[in-house]
Design an enzyme around this catalytic site. Sequence first.
Site, PDB file in Angstrom:
ATOM      1  CE  LYS A 139      -1.360  -4.488   3.226  1.00 26.81           C
ATOM      2  NZ  LYS A 139      -1.572  -5.771   2.540  1.00 26.81           N
ATOM      3  CB  SER A 173      -0.865  -0.014   1.268  1.00 27.79           C
ATOM      4  OG  SER A 173      -1.412   1.258   1.506  1.00 27.79           O
ATOM      5  CE1 TYR A 178      -3.743  -2.627   5.495  1.00 25.53           C
ATOM      6  CE2 TYR A 178      -3.372  -0.245   5.385  1.00 25.53           C
ATOM      7  CZ  TYR A 178      -3.578  -1.459   4.755  1.00 25.53           C
ATOM      8  OH  TYR A 178      -3.599  -1.508   3.380  1.00 25.53           O
TER       9      TYR A 178
HETATM   10  C1  UD1 Z   1      -6.878   4.466   3.663  1.00 23.12           C
HETATM   11  C2  UD1 Z   1      -5.798   4.158   4.646  1.00 23.12           C
HETATM   12  C3  UD1 Z   1      -4.658   3.482   3.918  1.00 23.12           C
HETATM   13  C4  UD1 Z   1      -5.156   2.262   3.188  1.00 23.12           C
HETATM   14  C5  UD1 Z   1      -6.266   2.651   2.235  1.00 23.12           C
HETATM   15  C6  UD1 Z   1      -6.894   1.434   1.591  1.00 23.12           C
HETATM   16  C7  UD1 Z   1      -5.975   5.865   6.429  1.00 23.12           C
HETATM   17  C8  UD1 Z   1      -5.283   7.021   7.073  1.00 23.12           C
HETATM   18  N1  UD1 Z   1      -5.353   5.353   5.351  1.00 23.12           N
HETATM   19  O1  UD1 Z   1      -6.410   5.455   2.752  1.00 23.12           O
HETATM   20  O2  UD1 Z   1      -3.670   3.130   4.852  1.00 23.12           O
HETATM   21  O3  UD1 Z   1      -4.114   1.673   2.468  1.00 23.12           O
HETATM   22  O4  UD1 Z   1      -7.300   3.318   2.965  1.00 23.12           O
HETATM   23  O5  UD1 Z   1      -7.732   1.817   0.561  1.00 23.12           O
HETATM   24  O6  UD1 Z   1      -7.011   5.423   6.846  1.00 23.12           O
HETATM   25  N2  UD1 Z   1     -13.304  10.240   3.670  1.00 23.12           N
HETATM   26  C9  UD1 Z   1     -14.368  11.029   4.077  1.00 23.12           C
HETATM   27  N3  UD1 Z   1     -15.464  10.434   4.637  1.00 23.12           N
HETATM   28  C10 UD1 Z   1     -15.548   9.074   4.817  1.00 23.12           C
HETATM   29  C11 UD1 Z   1     -14.467   8.265   4.399  1.00 23.12           C
HETATM   30  C12 UD1 Z   1     -13.357   8.884   3.832  1.00 23.12           C
HETATM   31  O7  UD1 Z   1     -14.328  12.266   3.940  1.00 23.12           O
HETATM   32  O8  UD1 Z   1     -16.557   8.602   5.353  1.00 23.12           O
HETATM   33  C13 UD1 Z   1     -12.129  10.874   3.064  1.00 23.12           C
HETATM   34  C14 UD1 Z   1     -10.869  10.683   3.895  1.00 23.12           C
HETATM   35  O9  UD1 Z   1     -10.767  11.677   4.864  1.00 23.12           O
HETATM   36  C15 UD1 Z   1      -9.804  10.772   2.820  1.00 23.12           C
HETATM   37  C16 UD1 Z   1     -10.483  10.247   1.552  1.00 23.12           C
HETATM   38  O10 UD1 Z   1     -11.885  10.277   1.810  1.00 23.12           O
HETATM   39  O11 UD1 Z   1      -9.466  12.116   2.615  1.00 23.12           O
HETATM   40  C17 UD1 Z   1     -10.087   8.832   1.225  1.00 23.12           C
HETATM   41  O12 UD1 Z   1     -10.246   8.050   2.402  1.00 23.12           O
HETATM   42  P1  UD1 Z   1     -10.106   6.463   2.402  1.00 23.12           P
HETATM   43  O13 UD1 Z   1     -10.961   5.888   1.330  1.00 23.12           O
HETATM   44  O14 UD1 Z   1     -10.331   5.975   3.789  1.00 23.12           O
HETATM   45  O15 UD1 Z   1      -8.605   6.210   1.942  1.00 23.12           O
HETATM   46  P2  UD1 Z   1      -7.220   6.764   2.568  1.00 23.12           P
HETATM   47  O16 UD1 Z   1      -7.420   7.388   3.882  1.00 23.12           O
HETATM   48  O17 UD1 Z   1      -6.562   7.555   1.507  1.00 23.12           O
END
Ligand code: UD1
Length: 332
Positions: A154, A124, A150
């Site tokens: 990795k 990742s 997590y």
């Molecule tokens: C996350 C993990 C990463 C993992 C990846 C798998 C964290 C900090 N990182 O990445 O380690 O490898 O998932 O796909 O958790 N968001 C919202 N509302 C929500 C959900 C997400 O605003 O309900 C936003 C988050 O703040 C972020 C973006 O959407 O800015 C993407 O979030 P997410 O899909 O969880 O991925 P990552 O955080 O980039």
Amino acid sequence: MKVLVTGGTGYIGSHTCVELIKSGHTVEILDNLSNSKEESLDKIEKITGTRPKFHKVDLKDYEKTLEVFESENFEAVIHFAGLKAVGESVEKPLEYYENNVGGAINLLRAMRETGVKKLIFSSSATVYGDQGAKAYSEEMTTGVGITNPYGWTKSMIEQIIRDFSRAQKDFSATILRYFNPIGADKSGFLGEDPNGIPNNLMPVVMKVYRGEIPELTIFGDDYETEDGSCRRDFIHVTDLAKGHIAALENMENGTKVYNLGSGKPTSVFEVISLFEKISGEKLPVRIGKRRAGDLSEFWANPELAKKELGWETELDVEDAIRDTLNYLKNLS
Ligand code: UD1
């Protein structure tokens, strides 16, 4: 090639099985079904016409894992199996280290025992930690500023694989660092179906769209980005799956590392407005606080995979959303 796919009933694993079969490879799946269902096999069969042989085995059980390797002649392993919820990993670190790191060690032992010399590992972008960079390249430092167990699993497994492949004669390992996988197979039969409450953006959007979650909370609109929300390199799961085929067909001795991303960031607000445009429905959204550990923006430098594997993304975020909606239509 005859390939064992661990975690092959899960989201990325099952899409990779589809592309492997379409490319003419023979696939067997090992999975403990802890976050997936056996029905994935039906779906893979429906799409490809081939049902992979299934081994319901937990990698924590070395004896059973070894039995699978002794009863089959695998040429390569693609290793997806692992726990992947960031928040849960903070609550249950030992489970994450035992399952992910312990599982990987058992897998490598069984490979060594039976002379299987090719491994692709599902890593990742999280291993880059927080370096203040925006575009991440493979040669950059890893393992600094990782915020959760997590991510550490990795990073540790990457190191174990590097050490193992150095010690094993004629061993080839390819580490693939995924950015943010979204979307579903274009058939509409296969997609992301997480057990329990999702954490990642697209599964939450899917549940809000279906009315299973009342609203989508955006974690922060005050980042230093153009629209204030975070930006990510979202990659269609089918492109990601095809990256594994390209890796499998271009293996060489030692360890290689590739980013699998598009190189193009999309903001959270942009994802939501594209989803609304394509679905024709407004999503209930509220702005919440920043989520701990989130970085404002990062994306892949995808040049190395293009140059050495001949792989690049062919689909974009709109394709991923269209395929996700198509998949949701088919869910009961
Ligand atoms: C996350 C993990 C990463 C993992 C990846 C798998 C964290 C900090 N990182 O990445 O380690 O490898 O998932 O796909 O958790 N968001 C919202 N509302 C929500 C959900 C997400 O605003 O309900 C936003 C988050 O703040 C972020 C973006 O959407 O800015 C993407 O979030 P997410 O899909 O969880 O991925 P990552 O955080 O980039």
